[in-house]
Scaffold this motif. Structure first.
Motif, PDB file in Angstrom:
ATOM      1  N   GLY A   1     -49.772 -53.077  15.040  1.00 38.60           N
ATOM      2  CA  GLY A   1     -49.001 -53.710  16.102  1.00 38.60           C
ATOM      3  C   GLY A   1     -49.777 -53.666  17.404  1.00 38.60           C
ATOM      4  O   GLY A   1     -49.542 -52.800  18.257  1.00 38.60           O
ATOM      5  N   GLY A   2     -50.712 -54.585  17.552  1.00 35.47           N
ATOM      6  CA  GLY A   2     -51.546 -54.614  18.741  1.00 35.47           C
ATOM      7  C   GLY A   2     -50.914 -55.397  19.878  1.00 35.47           C
ATOM      8  O   GLY A   2     -50.042 -56.242  19.669  1.00 35.47           O
ATOM      9  N   TYR A   3     -51.370 -55.129  21.096  1.00 35.71           N
ATOM     10  CA  TYR A   3     -50.883 -55.807  22.296  1.00 35.71           C
ATOM     11  C   TYR A   3     -52.017 -56.477  23.065  1.00 35.71           C
ATOM     12  O   TYR A   3     -51.840 -56.863  24.223  1.00 35.71           O
ATOM     13  CB  TYR A   3     -50.157 -54.817  23.206  1.00 35.71           C
ATOM     14  N   VAL A   4     -53.180 -56.614  22.436  1.00 39.43           N
ATOM     15  CA  VAL A   4     -54.328 -57.212  23.098  1.00 39.43           C
ATOM     16  C   VAL A   4     -54.146 -58.717  23.171  1.00 39.43           C
ATOM     17  O   VAL A   4     -53.837 -59.370  22.161  1.00 39.43           O
ATOM     18  CB  VAL A   4     -55.633 -56.878  22.356  1.00 39.43           C
ATOM     19  N   ARG A   5     -54.348 -59.277  24.350  1.00 44.48           N
ATOM     20  CA  ARG A   5     -54.212 -60.721  24.520  1.00 44.48           C
ATOM     21  C   ARG A   5     -55.460 -61.447  24.040  1.00 44.48           C
ATOM     22  O   ARG A   5     -56.575 -60.934  24.130  1.00 44.48           O
ATOM     23  CB  ARG A   5     -53.944 -61.065  25.991  1.00 44.48           C
TER      24      ARG A   5
ATOM     25  N   TRP B   1     -40.840 -48.926  25.306  1.00 42.35           N
ATOM     26  CA  TRP B   1     -41.998 -49.578  25.920  1.00 42.35           C
ATOM     27  C   TRP B   1     -42.805 -48.660  26.823  1.00 42.35           C
ATOM     28  O   TRP B   1     -43.947 -48.987  27.166  1.00 42.35           O
ATOM     29  CB  TRP B   1     -41.536 -50.797  26.709  1.00 42.35           C
ATOM     30  N   ALA B   2     -42.262 -47.531  27.212  1.00 43.83           N
ATOM     31  CA  ALA B   2     -42.975 -46.569  28.049  1.00 43.83           C
ATOM     32  C   ALA B   2     -42.670 -45.165  27.553  1.00 43.83           C
ATOM     33  O   ALA B   2     -41.534 -44.860  27.186  1.00 43.83           O
ATOM     34  CB  ALA B   2     -42.574 -46.708  29.512  1.00 43.83           C
TER      35      ALA B   2
ATOM     36  N   ARG C   1     -48.005 -48.879  16.600  1.00 50.16           N
ATOM     37  CA  ARG C   1     -48.101 -49.520  17.913  1.00 50.16           C
ATOM     38  C   ARG C   1     -49.345 -48.992  18.615  1.00 50.16           C
ATOM     39  O   ARG C   1     -49.506 -47.770  18.778  1.00 50.16           O
ATOM     40  CB  ARG C   1     -46.854 -49.222  18.746  1.00 50.16           C
ATOM     41  N   ILE C   2     -50.231 -49.890  19.029  1.00 54.15           N
ATOM     42  CA  ILE C   2     -51.459 -49.504  19.731  1.00 54.15           C
ATOM     43  C   ILE C   2     -51.528 -50.248  21.054  1.00 54.15           C
ATOM     44  O   ILE C   2     -51.674 -51.474  21.092  1.00 54.15           O
ATOM     45  CB  ILE C   2     -52.703 -49.808  18.873  1.00 54.15           C
ATOM     46  N   THR C   3     -51.392 -49.498  22.132  1.00 55.95           N
ATOM     47  CA  THR C   3     -51.467 -50.090  23.470  1.00 55.95           C
ATOM     48  C   THR C   3     -51.530 -48.974  24.499  1.00 55.95           C
ATOM     49  O   THR C   3     -51.105 -47.839  24.233  1.00 55.95           O
ATOM     50  CB  THR C   3     -50.246 -50.992  23.761  1.00 55.95           C
ATOM     51  N   ASP C   4     -52.067 -49.253  25.656  1.00 58.75           N
ATOM     52  CA  ASP C   4     -51.961 -48.329  26.783  1.00 58.75           C
ATOM     53  C   ASP C   4     -50.605 -48.551  27.429  1.00 58.75           C
ATOM     54  O   ASP C   4     -50.228 -49.690  27.725  1.00 58.75           O
ATOM     55  CB  ASP C   4     -53.081 -48.590  27.792  1.00 58.75           C
ATOM     56  N   GLN C   5     -49.860 -47.482  27.633  1.00 60.41           N
ATOM     57  CA  GLN C   5     -48.499 -47.610  28.128  1.00 60.41           C
ATOM     58  C   GLN C   5     -48.284 -46.751  29.360  1.00 60.41           C
ATOM     59  O   GLN C   5     -49.035 -45.817  29.628  1.00 60.41           O
ATOM     60  CB  GLN C   5     -47.496 -47.217  27.038  1.00 60.41           C
TER      61      GLN C   5
ATOM     62  N   ALA D   1     -52.996 -44.899  22.013  1.00 63.99           N
ATOM     63  CA  ALA D   1     -53.567 -45.570  23.174  1.00 63.99           C
ATOM     64  C   ALA D   1     -54.729 -46.473  22.755  1.00 63.99           C
ATOM     65  O   ALA D   1     -55.530 -46.122  21.879  1.00 63.99           O
ATOM     66  CB  ALA D   1     -54.046 -44.551  24.193  1.00 63.99           C
ATOM     67  N   LEU D   2     -54.821 -47.625  23.399  1.00 67.68           N
ATOM     68  CA  LEU D   2     -55.973 -48.495  23.180  1.00 67.68           C
ATOM     69  C   LEU D   2     -57.225 -47.878  23.802  1.00 67.68           C
ATOM     70  O   LEU D   2     -58.307 -47.962  23.223  1.00 67.68           O
ATOM     71  CB  LEU D   2     -55.702 -49.876  23.775  1.00 67.68           C
ATOM     72  N   THR D   3     -57.064 -47.265  24.964  1.00 69.40           N
ATOM     73  CA  THR D   3     -58.191 -46.574  25.585  1.00 69.40           C
ATOM     74  C   THR D   3     -58.627 -45.415  24.694  1.00 69.40           C
ATOM     75  O   THR D   3     -57.818 -44.553  24.340  1.00 69.40           O
ATOM     76  CB  THR D   3     -57.804 -46.043  26.975  1.00 69.40           C
ATOM     77  N   GLY D   4     -59.885 -45.408  24.308  1.00 70.89           N
ATOM     78  CA  GLY D   4     -60.379 -44.350  23.431  1.00 70.89           C
ATOM     79  C   GLY D   4     -59.961 -44.500  21.982  1.00 70.89           C
ATOM     80  O   GLY D   4     -60.037 -43.531  21.211  1.00 70.89           O
ATOM     81  N   LEU D   5     -59.528 -45.687  21.593  1.00 70.17           N
ATOM     82  CA  LEU D   5     -59.013 -45.894  20.236  1.00 70.17           C
ATOM     83  C   LEU D   5     -60.007 -45.465  19.166  1.00 70.17           C
ATOM     84  O   LEU D   5     -59.623 -44.835  18.166  1.00 70.17           O
ATOM     85  CB  LEU D   5     -58.652 -47.378  20.038  1.00 70.17           C
TER      86      LEU D   5
END
Length: 289
Positions: free
Chosen positions: A80-84, A46-47, A33-37, A54-58
């Motif tokens: 498992g990305g969450y980028v729109r 989810w949190a 799972r890759i996302t800023d949470q 984290a997506l930030t600094g990936l």
């Protein structure tokens, strides 16, 4: 057929713990799972999920992701990305990261429905406009996926423009199935978009790229008459509405032999017991007759 776990469903474990535990249990791969949470006092799906990158600094942690995965002897079932899809800068980044890791494929999120709060405040926009816009974005995504040599995946997900196999096919039709595809998600189809499994899998054809397995059930909330309401709840693989053994029969009927990724959001069993039991159950469904 190979089995993996999506780390959205392993919130209590660090990446090292997730990889080591899943490998020891006999899983073939992992879907990070890759996302800023949001932070949380206790780890949750989810949190505060401890096995989320984290997506930030990936770009700075790609070497660590690769090291953790390879040290456990696991493969990537995908990312498992969450980028729109309308965030082109971050789509480009996560496609490049997927290529760098050799993970092969990554989920790119489609636009939410106008009445959905999935993307924040509901926009109220007409479905037809949202769908047309998403299609335009995915034409661009397909070109960039081709450039990076990876595949961008659309998930069948409630409250989005692609809740069903039919809608996902309509979105991607005419684009290169070598670089875009569909995640068929059995549990999400219980919530919305539920087309018969075999028909849906057949319909997707070459666009069937990946499978997510979870289960859900509908529960009636307190109240009667006009006050009565229903909501879905995630359940164990055995305990939900979806017929998982029949689903695997449908996968076999269409010749699917790719990755099956489990994202079990039930909490009846402790996490390690839950993942081990899920693997044993799924393997029992693909044993030769």
């Amino acid at each position: 057929m190979k089995f993996s776990v999506f780390t959205a469903s392993t919130p209590e474990w660090t990446p090292e713990e997730a990889a080591a535990t899943l490998a020891a249990q006999g899983w073939d791969g992992i879907e990070w799972r890759i996302t800023d949470q949001e932070p949380a006092a206790e780890p949750g799906f989810w949190a505060g999920n401890r096995s989320t990158w984290a997506l930030t600094g990936l770009e700075k942690v790609l070497a660590r992701i690769a090291a953790v995965t390879s040290a456990a002897g696991l493969e990537y079932s995908g990312i498992g990305g969450y980028v729109r899809c309308d965030n082109h800068d971050d789509v480009e980044r996560i496609l490049a990261a997927t290529a760098h890791l050799g993970a092969g494929q990554v989920r790119i999120v489609v636009l939410p429905l106008g009445a959905s709060a999935m993307g924040g405040e509901p926009t109220g926009r007409d479905y037809r406009d949202l769908f047309a816009e998403t299609r335009e974005h995915f034409a661009w995504v397909a070109e960039r996926s081709s450039f990076h040599g990876v595949k961008a995946l659309v998930e069948l997900h409630h409250q989005t423009v692609t809740s069903s196999p039919s809608s996902a096919l309509r979105l991607l039709e005419g684009l290169d199935p070598n670089h875009v595809g569909v995640i068929h998600d059995l549990g999400n189809l219980v919530v919305e978009g539920g087309e018969e499994s075999l028909a849906g899998l057949q319909l997707l054809g070459d666009y069937l790229a990946h499978v997510h397995v979870k289960n859900a059930a509908w529960r009636q909330l307190p109240g009667t008459g006009a006050e009565s309401a229903w909501k879905h709840e995630w359940s164990t693989l055995r305990g939900g509405i979806a017929d998982v053994p029949r689903y695997f029969g449908a996968l076999a009927a269409v010749g699917y032999d790719g990755w099956v990724t489990v994202e079990d959001f039930s909490t009846e069993l402790p996490l390690a017991e839950r993942t081990a039991d899920n693997l044993a159950y799924l393997r029992s469904l693909v044993q030769p007759c």
